[in-house]
Design an enzyme around this catalytic site. Structure first.
Site, PDB file in Angstrom:
ATOM      1  N   LYS A  84       0.810  -1.227   0.000  1.00  0.00           N
ATOM      2  CA  LYS A  84       0.000   0.000   0.000  1.00  0.00           C
ATOM      3  C   LYS A  84       0.841   1.273   0.000  1.00  0.00           C
ATOM      4  O   LYS A  84       0.443   2.296  -0.533  1.00  0.00           O
ATOM      5  CB  LYS A  84      -0.928   0.005   1.213  1.00  0.00           C
ATOM      6  CG  LYS A  84      -1.995  -1.081   1.177  1.00  0.00           C
ATOM      7  CD  LYS A  84      -3.079  -0.741   0.181  1.00  0.00           C
ATOM      8  CE  LYS A  84      -4.248  -1.723   0.255  1.00  0.00           C
ATOM      9  NZ  LYS A  84      -5.256  -1.448  -0.792  1.00  0.00           N
TER      10      LYS A  84
ATOM     11  N   GLU B 187      -9.687   6.260   3.132  1.00  0.00           N
ATOM     12  CA  GLU B 187     -10.527   5.240   3.745  1.00  0.00           C
ATOM     13  C   GLU B 187      -9.666   4.000   3.895  1.00  0.00           C
ATOM     14  O   GLU B 187      -8.669   3.840   3.200  1.00  0.00           O
ATOM     15  CB  GLU B 187     -11.747   4.952   2.890  1.00  0.00           C
ATOM     16  CG  GLU B 187     -11.547   3.894   1.804  1.00  0.00           C
ATOM     17  CD  GLU B 187     -10.526   4.270   0.748  1.00  0.00           C
ATOM     18  OE1 GLU B 187     -10.376   5.471   0.478  1.00  0.00           O
ATOM     19  OE2 GLU B 187      -9.870   3.362   0.208  1.00  0.00           O
TER      20      GLU B 187
ATOM     21  N   SER C   6       1.721  -9.794  -0.914  1.00  0.00           N
ATOM     22  CA  SER C   6       1.318  -8.388  -0.851  1.00  0.00           C
ATOM     23  C   SER C   6       1.497  -7.739   0.513  1.00  0.00           C
ATOM     24  O   SER C   6       1.685  -6.536   0.615  1.00  0.00           O
ATOM     25  CB  SER C   6      -0.144  -8.249  -1.291  1.00  0.00           C
ATOM     26  OG  SER C   6      -0.980  -9.060  -0.488  1.00  0.00           O
TER      27      SER C   6
END
Lengths: 263, 401
Positions: free
Chosen positions: B89, B111, B378
């Site tokens: 991210k 969010e 990930s």
């Protein structure tokens, strides 16, 4: 397109008033009782009814209408049932009042744009407001609506640059819905100072009536706006009144706001 | 093969379905991003921060014991779990917060579902000195206490969202509502390759660093491209980042893995690519979980990062055109894969990533020896330990009690 909307605005104007476009949520608190709310709003003087159809993810709405959507969905409201059970009954009880649907694009897409336009028109709906469908995405839906004689009513925002606002106004169907504040639906104590200029600009460009909406909850605000608009939309304040105190409260609030709309 | 058929469109999917109030902001963002892309200074700064702060390039680790155990393709792990903050991210939030700063925005909102995007945004905001508010479903606030603490520690305000299903989709609705109200000075950092145009493109571009590194690393290690790449798909940002640079390389199989939750037949899953229908959610047209009336259904996954009822529009396009194969893994399969990876490779993968591992086993076997399979690892599983340990831990391996 629809002459009904134009006529309703003209009737209000002939009486020396701005038009009141009154919003309530179909199916709040349940389908039959929401019909009573719509009828009461017309008794209170509403010139156009805006029938809200609930969506699970209403990004343009503030807390009052969000909560109403959740109640309506729990009560089993969906576009098909609103068209079959609410709209014909409102039409029967308020035969002179033009009816407009306000919902989100996904709800219309799920039924099918052309099917929706045909069904809605058959049941007496003359216009539709889709707050998450900006002009860039609306060509297909608008063409489908045009074929059925249904107005796709555009929105104009405080953040819309003047040239874009003029283009939206010039090309509008039904009426232009000028969003008064950068934000979601809901009552506010103050409206932005440049709102009147914006309304004047849109009104100069538009060949259809122009209304202001979002944040309007009382006669005082309506009075200040009616010098610059052909009418106002009132939503959250009516939804809250109807939910907490019943149809009579919505009727009284409409009557009060109509007083403010007298020129 | 290009996936762009019109500006902001990926085949039928994409677009910009938002209130008119937001359209000028999205046009401004589109223009600012286009200018930033032309400016080599911007690209250099992103690259520098990714190297100095995030720890890129992340390694490509050969998974010897998984390879041996599965008995098929040679398995490699792209280690996004080793990036700062523990997941991919951060690649996107560093890029977007730098873009926001360049645009002169004073405040950042975001969010988050599992909390990884919230942590990554809070981290980038701390690094560049911008105030940050993160909207998070109230249910996720309960499920992801560690990440809530991390965001607060980093100086962000976490705003629990009580509406709807109290999860990611509701957090995204709320962030959009707040953005509408404060659009002049506020930048909304979207965390997945979803949302209105230009977000799916921006997020994909910033995440494509993963795939570009995979390409360089496999060329260096193998002298050729891998045979397949597999990644989990919620909204899909790690997947599109890993897969996008390989879209023209048709010999490379691209595989996405969705959450099957309690099973595809159960109605409780997050499999929008597999079982979703075309619709509009959060500003773009894509595949979504909805009922016949167009009401969005709640998704379910053991992984908070995968229980999203939509998916990025480009992945929907890749799936529908057949360029990406779509597989699914249930909650139980993901949990089993979590322990398998922990105990064969010494890595605790995130529950999201565990779905990719769960589906990778059969893929590796089908591919067979001599082929090379990359699993996009990930994120790391630290944030999920409460969820996982609540179900009990299997006994130790190879140790007499």
């Amino acid at each position: 397109m629809s002459g009904e909307l134009g006529k309703a605005f003209a009737r209000a104007k002939a009486r020396g008033e701005g038009a009141l476009v009154a919003y309530a949520m179909a199916g709040d608190p349940d389908l039959p009782r929401s019909v009573d709310v719509f009828a009461a709003m017309v008794e209170g003087g509403a010139d156009v009814l805006e029938i809200g159809v609930a969506f699970s993810d209403p990004i343009a709405d503030g807390p009052v209408i969000q909560a109403a959507s959740e109640r309506a969905l729990k009560a089993g409201a969906n576009l098909r049932r609103v068209l079959d059970e609410v709209v014909p009954e409102v039409r029967r009880r308020c035969p002179e009042t033009p009816l407009v649907i306000m919902t989100y694009v996904n709800v219309v897409m799920a039924l099918g744009e052309e099917r929706y336009a045909k069904l809605a028109r058959e049941r007496g709906i003359v216009g539709t407001i889709l707050p998450d469908l900006p002009p860039e995405e609306s060509a297909g839906i608008r063409a489908a609506f045009d074929r059925e004689g249904m107005d796709l009513i555009p929105l104009c925002a405080p953040t819309t640059p003047p040239a874009r606002a003029e283009a939206i106004a010039k090309d509008a169907r039904g009426f232009v819905y000028c969003v008064s504040v950068a934000g979601v639906t809901g009552m506010r104590s103050e409206l932005p100072p440049d709102l009147s200029q914006r309304l004047d600009l849109v009104r100069r460009a538009a060949s259809v009536p122009v209304v202001a909406g979002f944040g309007i909850s009382n006669a005082e605000t309506a009075r200040t706006l009616v010098a610059h608009a052909d009418g106002v939309v009132v939503g959250s304040a009516l939804v809250r009144a109807a939910y907490t105190d019943g149809p009579g409260a919505a009727r009284r609030l409409c009557a009060d706001i109509k007083q403010g709309l007298k020129r | 093969m290009t996936t762009d058929t019109a500006v902001g469109r990926f085949g039928r999917y994409g677009g910009r379905y938002v209130p008119e109030t937001l359209v000028p902001a999205l046009l401004e963002l589109e223009e600012a991003y286009a200018k930033a892309q032309q400016d080599t200074g911007f690209g250099d700064e992103v690259t520098r921060v990714l190297r100095e702060f995030v720890g890129r390039p992340t390694t490509l680790t050969p998974a010897h014991r998984l390879t041996e155990s599965w008995g098929g393709a040679q398995v490699w792990l792209k280690r996004e779990d080793l990036a700062h903050t523990g997941a991919h991210k951060i690649n996107n939030t560093v890029g977007q917060v730098l873009l926001a700063r360049r645009m002169g925005k004073k405040r950042i909102i975001a969010e988050t579902g599992a909390g990884q995007h919230g942590v990554a945004t809070a981290t980038a905001c701390a690094l560049f000195g911008l105030p940050c508010e993160v909207f998070m479903g109230a249910l996720d606030v309960e499920r992801q206490a560690l990440n809530v603490f991390r965001m607060r520690a980093l100086g962000a305000v976490v705003r629990p969202v009580e509406s709807g299903s109290r999860t990611l989709k509701d957090a995204m609705n709320e962030a959009m509502r707040v953005w509408v109200s404060q659009v002049q000075d506020t930048y909304y950092v979207i965390g997945s390759a979803a949302g209105p145009h230009p977000y799916p493109t921006i997020v994909r571009d910033f995440q494509s660093v993963i795939g570009r590194e995979i390409r360089a690393q496999t060329l260096a290690a193998l002298g050729r491209l891998p045979d397949a790449i597999i990644a989990c798909v919620g909204g899909g940002s790690n997947a599109i980042g890993a897969l996008h640079p390989f879209i023209p390389d048709t010999a490379v199989r691209l595989v996405g893995v969705e959450a099957a939750g309690h099973g595809l037949q159960s109605g409780q899953h997050g499999a929008s690519l597999t079982l979703g229908t075309e619709g509009v959610l959060h500003g773009s047209r894509s595949l979504v979980l909805q009922d016949e009336h167009g009401q969005i259904q709640e998704a379910h996954s053991i992984s908070a990062g995968l229980d999203y009822p939509g998916v990025g529009p480009e992945l929907a396009h890749l799936a529908k055109t057949g360029r990406m194969e779509v597989r699914t893994a249930t909650d139980d399969e993901a949990l089993a894969a979590f322990y398998e990876v922990a105990r064969t490779e010494g890595i605790l993968p995130a529950l999201e990533t565990s779905h990719a591992f769960a589906a990778a086993r059969s893929l590796a076997r089908d591919m067979g020896k001599g082929q090379h399979l990359i699993i996009n690892c990930s994120g790391r599983g630290d944030k999920d330990v409460a969820t996982i340990s609540a179900r009990g831990v299997p006994p130790a391996t190879g140790v007499k009690s």
